[in-house]
Design an enzyme around this catalytic site. Structure first.
Site, PDB file in Angstrom:
ATOM      1  CG  HIS A  27      39.124  43.780  36.926  1.00 29.30           C
ATOM      2  ND1 HIS A  27      38.312  43.874  38.041  1.00 29.30           N
ATOM      3  CD2 HIS A  27      39.096  44.994  36.340  1.00 29.30           C
ATOM      4  CE1 HIS A  27      37.828  45.108  38.131  1.00 29.30           C
ATOM      5  NE2 HIS A  27      38.278  45.803  37.104  1.00 29.30           N
ATOM      6  CE  LYS A  51      34.488  55.335  43.930  1.00 32.12           C
ATOM      7  NZ  LYS A  51      34.597  54.939  42.538  1.00 32.12           N
ATOM      8  NE  ARG A 100      33.850  48.011  31.082  1.00 29.81           N
ATOM      9  CZ  ARG A 100      33.652  48.692  32.189  1.00 29.81           C
ATOM     10  NH1 ARG A 100      33.176  48.081  33.243  1.00 29.81           N
ATOM     11  NH2 ARG A 100      33.906  49.975  32.253  1.00 29.81           N
ATOM     12  CB  SER A 137      34.368  46.777  40.724  1.00 24.24           C
ATOM     13  OG  SER A 137      35.496  46.147  40.192  1.00 24.24           O
TER      14      SER A 137
END
Ligand code: PNS
Length: 169
Positions: A27, A51, A100, A137
């Site tokens: 990030h 969440k 990515r 993460s």
């Protein structure tokens, strides 16, 4: 006048959105590169009521603020609801996203097209630094939970916060 308050529509703004639970070096690489291309970069931390994260939203904002402070033109805010509304309220015409791998592309393209259709906001994709192409993460949390070394994957102060949080959990 500070850099963050200057000339209204002349200011080139972009947003890097995400969950950032917690921020990783992947990030940070995207935010740093965006901060060199734009006058102001907003890091928008999504509030997801359904969440529960490892870190509270305020903790994520605090960590991101500390690791991006050196860039000088990055501000960190939370948001809920639509990202395009966050952009509209702050006159942000561009979303910057890291890609990515090809597997990121399908969903990112859908979101980019939806966001553009909703409000005209553009999405710019930045290839992730290959050093971090496997990084997320979720993986960092999983590896750290089981005692794996993630010190090269997150900034040192995030590493400390992670170790502290996992010790208490
Ligand atoms: O780090 P993440 O969880 O992959 O980030 C996802 C995020 C926050 C970029 C995305 O879920 C998002 O933009 N959510 C905001 C809600 C929204 O605008 N949804 C419509 C997208 S087309």
């Amino acid at each position: 006048m500070t850099g963050l308050e200057s000339e209204g529509s002349q200011v080139r703004r972009a947003v890097c959105p995400g969950s950032f639970d917690p921020i990783t070096n992947g990030h940070l690489d995207i935010i740093a590169r965006a901060s060199r291309l734009y006058d102001e970069v907003y890091v928008a931390v999504m509030i997801n009521q359904s969440k529960k994260g490892l870190f509270a939203i305020e903790e994520r904002i605090d960590l991101i603020g500390r690791v991006t402070a050196e860039y000088g033109n990055v501000r960190v805010e939370s948001f809920h609801g639509l990202l395009v509304d966050f952009c509209k309220e702050r006159e942000i015409p561009a979303i910057v996203k890291g890609l990515r791998a090809v597997s990121d592309f399908d969903y990112e393209l859908q979101m980019a097209q939806m966001n553009n259709g909703l409000s005209g906001v553009e999405t710019l994709f930045m290839p992730t630094n290959p050093t971090y192409s496997f990084l997320s993460s979720s993986l960092v949390k999983e590896v750290a939970t089981w005692g794996g070394d993630v010190s090269h994957l997150v900034p040192p102060l995030v590493h400390d916060a992670l170790a502290d949080r996992l010790r208490r959990n």
